[in-house]
Design an enzyme around this catalytic site. Structure first.
Site, PDB file in Angstrom:
ATOM      1  N   SER A 102      79.105 -42.095 -11.588  1.00  0.00           N
ATOM      2  CA  SER A 102      79.417 -40.774 -11.814  1.00  0.00           C
ATOM      3  C   SER A 102      80.271 -40.654 -13.083  1.00  0.00           C
ATOM      4  CB  SER A 102      80.162 -40.428 -10.576  1.00  0.00           C
ATOM      5  OG  SER A 102      80.446 -39.006 -10.434  1.00  0.00           O
ATOM      6  N   ASP A 261      79.214 -33.942 -15.487  1.00  0.00           N
ATOM      7  CA  ASP A 261      79.221 -35.159 -15.642  1.00  0.00           C
ATOM      8  C   ASP A 261      78.306 -36.302 -15.649  1.00  0.00           C
ATOM      9  OD1 ASP A 261      78.439 -35.036 -12.913  1.00  0.00           O
ATOM     10  OD2 ASP A 261      79.820 -36.300 -12.219  1.00  0.00           O
ATOM     11  N   ASP A 263      76.529 -38.324 -13.918  1.00  0.00           N
ATOM     12  CA  ASP A 263      75.201 -38.379 -12.826  1.00  0.00           C
ATOM     13  C   ASP A 263      74.814 -36.883 -12.459  1.00  0.00           C
ATOM     14  OD1 ASP A 263      77.589 -37.926 -11.073  1.00  0.00           O
ATOM     15  OD2 ASP A 263      76.493 -38.975  -9.642  1.00  0.00           O
ATOM     16  N   ASP A 265      76.330 -34.446 -10.633  1.00  0.00           N
ATOM     17  CA  ASP A 265      76.475 -33.917  -9.515  1.00  0.00           C
ATOM     18  C   ASP A 265      77.447 -32.772  -9.322  1.00  0.00           C
ATOM     19  OD1 ASP A 265      78.431 -35.829  -9.444  1.00  0.00           O
ATOM     20  OD2 ASP A 265      78.484 -36.461  -7.700  1.00  0.00           O
TER      21      ASP A 265
END
Length: 431
Positions: A102, A261, A263, A265
């Protein structure tokens, strides 16, 4: 076996336990075995990753382990975490696996597993995988033995370089399917023509998908941090470091900015003045909009204890209740599903629209807010003008141990004293 799964899957330094090749291979095998026990057949997996340099070999190790347990895997290549969650559900797979840490720096990586519903894997399955990792008996009789890590070499001494026999081939159609879902279903009827948007892709998983999505809907884009090299993911960019995006919005005279960010999400936004719009403000914009249309289920929004008092107060003025959970989008989703609701999220930018997806998705969040901008013909700054952010201070303290606060009388009394002093005018969170 020690506990591996946290609230966001398995995290660690790539190449070091538990993210070394043999352990990852066993995780893949154990996951496939657990899924087989549940379904009675060979499981189907969707596997995707972000842009970290360790992603390819971790993907190969995981896939090899899953293959030993007869799993059938499809590979999305570089794709967002919520993209894997969507594909898992849409393609009726038994599980989706994301290789990502992440918002962490490139040295770290992680393994996150989604169930067939697109929701994070349940605790029972995670504990079963952990237990099986410590037992040789977890391997079925027909499975070949686990391998040692391939020869250690390359830029990072911890990362295997020579794994050509285990490399996997990405299926480009999977990313296109997710993109079509965002563009044609979530973004249906949305016309962004005439809107200038600065997009910070964090050199991460959204570096190709986000520009394709918003340009397809007609936006004039200024794209930054969309040139990943394996080591620059989240590096002074994206939602953790929006300073460059704020400058870009002002310098390019953009209408707004989007910061993802690594990833994708989570999403933070920047208004036309260069001011940051965080997850709390996004929740306010969407709650106000949905409530005006009678579409805010239960007249409630779910957030965490970290959300600003200003969100609670501005929602209350509109007859909307704010329910708070522990920190973590997992707990927000649990409360949305248990108590009902059509909107929830975190100040950090994780926002969940459970009627669209059970995973926080930065691009879905962007589409939903952009729809409000377009329909109300209002700037992002105007949409947040009624929101007042109250003073909020976060202090991190390094400690040698983490006993229960109730077990330390001096800490408990200090907490009680602050709460008495605040007397309804604020609150204290100690965690």
């Amino acid at each position: 076996m020690a506990e591996l799964f946290g609230t966001d899957g398995i995290r660690g330094v790539a190449g070091l336990s538990p993210l070394d090749w043999p352990t990852i291979e066993r995780i893949g095998c154990s996951l496939a075995i657990e899924l087989t026990k549940r379904s009675g057949r060979a499981p189907r997996l969707i596997i995707g990753r972000d842009t970290r340099e360790s992603g390819a070999w971790i993907e190969a190790a995981l896939a090899r382990g899953a293959r030993l347990a007869r799993a059938d895997s499809r590979f999305a290549g570089v794709i967002t975490t919520p993209g894997v969650a969507y594909l898992t559900r849409a393609l009726d797979a038994d599980a989706g696996v994301v290789i990502s840490a992440s918002h962490n720096s490139y040295e770290d990586n992680g393994i996150k597993v989604f169930s067939a519903s697109g929701r994070k894997l349940d605790d029972e399955a995670e504990r079963a995988i952990e237990q099986s990792l410590g037992a040789q008996a977890s391997l079925p009789a027909w499975a070949p033995a686990m391998t040692d890590s391939p020869k250690q070499a390359g830029r990072d001494a911890r990362a295997p370089r020579e794994f050509s026999d285990d490399k996997v081939e990405a299926d480009a159609s999977l990313g296109e399917k997710y993109l079509a879902f965002l563009r044609d279903e979530v973004g249906v009827g949305l016309n962004l023509k005439g809107l200038k948007i600065a997009v910070d892709c964090a050199n991460g998983a959204a570096y190709e998908l986000a520009p394709k999505l918003f340009s397809a809907l007609g936006a004039d884009l200024v794209v930054i941090n969309a040139d990943p090299n394996g080591r620059n993911i989240n590096l002074d960019c994206g939602s953790l470091h929006p300073e460059k995006l704020r400058r870009t919005v002002i310098e390019q005279k953009a209408d707004l900015g989007l910061a993802f960010d690594g990833d994708a999400d989570r999403l933070l936004m920047v208004d036309e003045r260069g001011d940051l719009v965080d997850g709390d403000q996004v929740l306010f914009i969407m709650a106000d909009y949905l409530a005006s249309k009678g579409q805010l289920s239960g007249d409630r929004v779910v957030a965490t204890v970290m959300s600003n008092l200003g969100l609670e107060m501005v929602l209350a003025e509109r007859g909307v209740n704010l329910a708070r959970t522990a920190v973590g989008d997992k707990y927000v989703l649990d409360e949305l599903l248990k108590g009902g609701g059509s909107l929830g999220g975190e100040q950090s930018g994780h926002v969940i629209f459970p009627e669209i997806s059970l995973a926080g998705d930065g691009m879905i969040t962007a589409l939903e807010v952009l729809r409000v901008v377009a329909e109300r013909n209002a700037s992002l700054g105007a949409l947040t003008s009624a929101y007042t952010r109250y003073p909020q201070v976060t202090i991190n303290v390094r400690v040698s141990g983490k006993p229960s606060f109730d077990a330390v009388p001096s800490i408990k009394e200090a907490i009680n004293a602050v709460e008495r002093e605040m007397a309804g005018r604020g609150f204290l969170i100690v965690r």
